[in-house]
Motif scaffolding. Sequence first.
Motif, PDB file in Angstrom:
ATOM      1  N   ASP A  48       0.836  -1.191   0.000  1.00 31.78           N
ATOM      2  CA  ASP A  48       0.000   0.000   0.000  1.00 31.78           C
ATOM      3  C   ASP A  48       0.872   1.243   0.000  1.00 31.78           C
ATOM      4  OD1 ASP A  48       0.949   0.244   2.603  1.00 31.78           O
ATOM      5  OD2 ASP A  48      -0.954  -0.270   3.554  1.00 31.78           O
ATOM      6  N   GLU A  49       0.264   2.392   0.316  1.00 30.31           N
ATOM      7  CA  GLU A  49       1.006   3.657   0.263  1.00 30.31           C
ATOM      8  C   GLU A  49       2.126   3.698   1.298  1.00 30.31           C
ATOM      9  OE1 GLU A  49      -2.250   3.847   3.186  1.00 30.31           O
ATOM     10  OE2 GLU A  49      -2.180   3.314   1.056  1.00 30.31           O
ATOM     11  N   LEU A  50       2.096   2.797   2.273  1.00 27.31           N
ATOM     12  CA  LEU A  50       3.153   2.743   3.297  1.00 27.31           C
ATOM     13  C   LEU A  50       4.301   1.834   2.885  1.00 27.31           C
ATOM     14  CD1 LEU A  50       0.899   2.471   6.497  1.00 27.31           C
ATOM     15  CD2 LEU A  50       1.954   4.533   5.511  1.00 27.31           C
ATOM     16  N   GLY A  51       4.132   1.119   1.785  1.00 28.01           N
ATOM     17  CA  GLY A  51       5.161   0.185   1.346  1.00 28.01           C
ATOM     18  C   GLY A  51       4.632  -1.236   1.370  1.00 28.01           C
ATOM     19  N   GLU A  52       5.463  -2.168   1.759  1.00 25.00           N
ATOM     20  CA  GLU A  52       5.076  -3.576   1.812  1.00 25.00           C
ATOM     21  C   GLU A  52       5.290  -4.109   3.219  1.00 25.00           C
ATOM     22  OE1 GLU A  52       5.905  -7.779  -0.630  1.00 25.00           O
ATOM     23  OE2 GLU A  52       6.851  -5.899  -1.262  1.00 25.00           O
ATOM     24  N   ARG A  53       4.329  -4.884   3.714  1.00 25.63           N
ATOM     25  CA  ARG A  53       4.449  -5.447   5.051  1.00 25.63           C
ATOM     26  C   ARG A  53       3.635  -6.727   5.136  1.00 25.63           C
ATOM     27  NH1 ARG A  53       0.476  -1.737   5.127  1.00 25.63           N
ATOM     28  NH2 ARG A  53      -1.354  -2.001   6.470  1.00 25.63           N
ATOM     29  N   VAL A  54       3.854  -7.463   6.227  1.00 25.55           N
ATOM     30  CA  VAL A  54       3.108  -8.682   6.487  1.00 25.55           C
ATOM     31  C   VAL A  54       2.286  -8.495   7.755  1.00 25.55           C
ATOM     32  CG1 VAL A  54       3.254 -11.134   7.078  1.00 25.55           C
ATOM     33  CG2 VAL A  54       4.772 -10.176   5.323  1.00 25.55           C
TER      34      VAL A  54
END
Length: 316
Positions: A48-54
């Motif tokens: 998303d707009e924050l980057g990539e995460r799990v």
Amino acid sequence: MKICILGAGALGCAIGAKLSEAGHETWLLNRNAAHVETINRAGLNIQDELGERVVHIQARTSAANIGLVDLVVVLVKSFHTQQAIQGAMALVGPHTLVLSLQNGLGHEDILADAVGRSRVLAGKTYVGGVLLGPGSICSGVAGKSTYIGELDGSISPRVQAIADAFQGAGLNTIVSDNIVGTMWDKLLINVATGALTGITMLNYGQLYSEPVLEGTALAAVAEAIAVATAAGVRLSVTDPGQAWELASQGLPASFKTSMLQSLEKGSITEIDFINGSVVRWGQRYGIPTPVNTTLVACIKGIERAMADHQQEEANL
């Protein structure tokens, strides 16, 4: 709050992940076994707009063993509503609320038949999501609003509590005292382009460059506005041209409606809950809807041809 997302595809995962990250006990319920297994094993991958995460969140293919929840958020395709809620009754206790954030109109009546109208809340969300693969989504939450409300228009403590929970999770949520009108506003946008793109197989760039198609879209929306007006629905969108413009706002020329995407995947569409809703309400209030009736018939014909072709291939 204990929450279950019923129909945790891309959109359901996007909403569920935000609620889980905010500390709510959130469960994702989806029939896709590979999707669920990946989430349980490796977490939900989000871009998303924050980057990539799990995000580590619990997912299931059935409602068994989840237990009673405070809130069921319904995000299945409209034509799966009855089957989905019947399969999820193990989630519903004396104080459980059921919130539909689905496209179109009519699913709130199906839910009410299953759990009682007093438990049902309605809403519309502009949050977006794209499924990239099992357990992986691209989420669009920033700047996107969700509207929820009581079917009778009252501003109740229970709907405000849900809005507060969503808001606290970073989901911009507004309580509406006219949720039926809000649902119709969104319906007008879907009426403007969905069926036309499904019939013509055109993306937005192509659709919006064909004046003859614009004329048909405006006529379909005009019918829908006439029906809503006869039903006493308070609309924010009162001009067909406004719905036509809103439908493409902020979207690229390559955009394809969900109706077109469904047909391209060989799936039936939500036509009965979009243009079909206009036709049903028109019959109820004595308003002619020849354009929407024709659009529904054309999509039904395409679905029939598609089903026959699939059957022929299966018999080979």
